[in-house]
Each structure stands twice: as C-alpha cells, then as structure tokens.
Design an enzyme around this catalytic site. Structure first.
Site, PDB file in Angstrom:
ATOM      1  N   GLU A   1      34.320  40.544  36.059  1.00 57.84           N
ATOM      2  CA  GLU A   1      34.892  41.327  37.149  1.00 57.84           C
ATOM      3  C   GLU A   1      36.183  41.978  36.666  1.00 57.84           C
ATOM      4  OE1 GLU A   1      35.634  38.432  40.245  1.00 57.84           O
ATOM      5  OE2 GLU A   1      37.503  37.749  39.307  1.00 57.84           O
TER       6      GLU A   1
ATOM      7  N   ASP B   1      45.736  40.833  40.823  1.00 60.96           N
ATOM      8  CA  ASP B   1      44.984  42.068  40.565  1.00 60.96           C
ATOM      9  C   ASP B   1      45.910  43.277  40.484  1.00 60.96           C
ATOM     10  OD1 ASP B   1      42.813  40.286  41.068  1.00 60.96           O
ATOM     11  OD2 ASP B   1      42.948  40.770  43.194  1.00 60.96           O
TER      12      ASP B   1
END
Length: 315
Positions: free
Chosen positions: A197, A13
């Site tokens: 997401e 991420d």
C-alpha cells in the site's frame, strides 16, 4: 541540513508537495480520521508550526462518512486535486478512493468541491469493487497514471492488498483497467497482514521509482521499492522490478519503529531529494495500532549508491 524530528506530530501518511508558488504544502491522516487539513510553508521545517487549515469534513451519513485516510494534494491540468480514501458512515471498512477539486488557485483559502469516487474505465468491471485506498498520481510528460492499493480475496478467505496502476483519461476518470503492479510476494510484506500500500513516485537518473509500504501498521511496517525505465510501458508488469528486501524498516537503535507511507519532495536547495515518511518512537502499542495516534511525520535525506539508485539511510 538538519530537519525537525518529528517534522509534524501525529500525522501519518504524510504528503509534501512543493508548488510553483514556492510553498511546501503538507497534508496527512489526522488521527480522528474525520477531516482533511492542509498547511504550508516556504521551508520544510516551517511546516512544523504552520497553521493547519481544515478544508473538508466527513459526511454524517453514507459515503465519505468514516475513516478519512491518506489525503494527497496534486496539481493537474492547472487545478489542485486531493485524492483520499474514505469509508461509509455506516461501514467504516467500505474504503473507496475519492477526489476533491479546488475551485480556485489557493488550496487553503479557496473552496473545494466533491467529485465523488474516482471513475474506472468503461471496460473495467473490477477496480474499486473492494477495499481501495492510498491513491497517488504518476505524471510522465502528458501522461497521467493512477496507482492505488486494493484488497482482493482468495477462496480460503485470505485478503491481500495489492498495488494497481492504470492510465488516466482525466484527473477523475481512468482510461484503462487496472494492471497489477505488485502483490505481497516476500516474507516482509506478509507480517500480520499481506499488504502492499501507500505508493509514492520518484523520478531520478532515467528511472521511475514507486515506493510502497508493507505488512501490518506496527513495528513490522516497512517500505519497499518498484522501479522501471522512465521510457518503459508502465502498464506492462515486466517493465517493473521489485526490491528483494525492504529499503526502509524499523531501526531500534535510532528509535524509529514501523517507518513507511512516504512521499518525495525536493529540499530548499532545489536538488536534494527528501523522503517524508511516518514512524512511531516506540515499539509497544496498547490496543489496535491503527488507532494509536503517534505516527509522526519524519524527514529522510536520500542518498544514492554507485549505480545512482536511492538509499534510504536513517543515520
């Protein structure tokens, strides 16, 4: 230019932000999921060996006590903020979106204070009532929009992770209820889990792009793209168009598996747009993919097609 591969080891991420001080700031999910760290460098490649400064640790009890995920550093209204997802110490899956505010102008050396969970608008009774994470901020002129992933359930027990967007009143409170931005419509968004997401925002050529990641976190993980006109009503679902197919996916030839959850920044030339994403160098994972630490941050230089739309070409 050739970028280090990986750019940063074991950081999923990945979030890269270039500030007005000329530094690139990097943060991402640490495999222990228990703290938030920031590193900075005047160059992209310098992030590889830059010192990582831990600016916050999880709580031992209660909220923000487990699964510290996907921090992002933003500079809004003259202050630094970090948006991140966290579970409870007693329930690591009780993920909710939280925010930290820097008390000074140096996000590495100055103290941070907790502002708690992001506050929904006064007329919103639904947002953040379920598993919520991966928040980012879209800034258009004086307007700020909050984009996040949240799971909702169907009557048969199936959970699906959707992306929502809302206008912000302040960096810590929303002005409008969440509007559904995208739900997993296509087969490539439904492998293992039904998931959208990891949103990230890119402005280019009069368009606003929001990349997002889909499916389970193994080799099937991939990235799609939403787009809207830069002057559109961003809270109108009809303003947005979704890519029919993933724009970034596993490439076995290049040894890139499960690429996704990218962020966008500008190269040192001030013009070239970079996507910093995570991927694994192998397909087979022992145990739960979520706890395999080898999602490494990578750099991809964006190209643009004849219609001036971004092309995520790994070659």
């Amino acid at each position: 230019m050739k970028y280090n591969s990986p750019l940063v080891y074991q950081r999923a991420d990945p979030w890269v932000y270039k500030h007005t001080d000329g530094y690139y700031y990097f943060t991402g999910s640490i495999p222990s999921y228990d703290k938030i760290g920031i590193r900075r460098s005047k160059t992209i490649n310098g992030l590889t060996d830059a010192d990582e400064h831990i600016i916050w640790h999880k709580h031992e009890k209660g909220h923000m006590g487990n699964h510290i995920w996907a921090p992002e550093l933003h500079y809004l209204d003259g202050k630094f903020y970090i948006y991140f997802g966290a579970g409870d110490a007693e329930n690591k899956w009780a993920l909710r979106p939280y925010i930290l505010e820097c008390e000074g102008d140096d996000p590495i050396n100055d103290p941070w204070r907790e502002l708690g969970m992001i506050q929904r608008s006064d007329d919103d009774e639904a947002s953040f009532t379920g598993f919520s994470l991966d928040a980012t901020v879209l800034v258009r002129g004086d307007e700020k929009y909050y984009i996040w992933a949240e799971k909702v359930g169907f009557g048969n027990g199936l959970l699906t992770s959707n992306l929502y967007i809302a206008k912000m009143k302040t960096p810590w409170k929303l002005e409008t209820p969440g509007m559904l931005l995208t739900t997993p419509d296509y087969d490539w968004e439904r492998i293992g889990f039904w998931v959208d997401e990891g949103p990230a925002v890119l402005f280019h050529g009069g368009r606003i792009y929001v990349s997002f990641s889909s499916s389970a976190t193994g080799a099937c993980y991939c990235m799609g793209l939403m787009e809207a006109d830069e002057d559109a009503d961003l809270l109108d679902r009809n303003s947005w168009k979704k890519s029919r197919y993933p724009v970034l996916k596993t490439n076995e030839e290049l040894g890139v598996y499960g690429p996704g959850h990218g962020s966008f920044t500008v190269a040192e030339d001030g013009e070239t747009i970079l996507c910093v994403y995570h991927a694994r160098p192998y397909e087979k994972i022992v145990g739960d993919p979520l706890y395999d630490p080898n999602r490494h941050a990578q750099v991809l230089e964006l190209k643009f097609d004849d219609d001036d739309k971004p092309v995520f070409d790994l070659h």
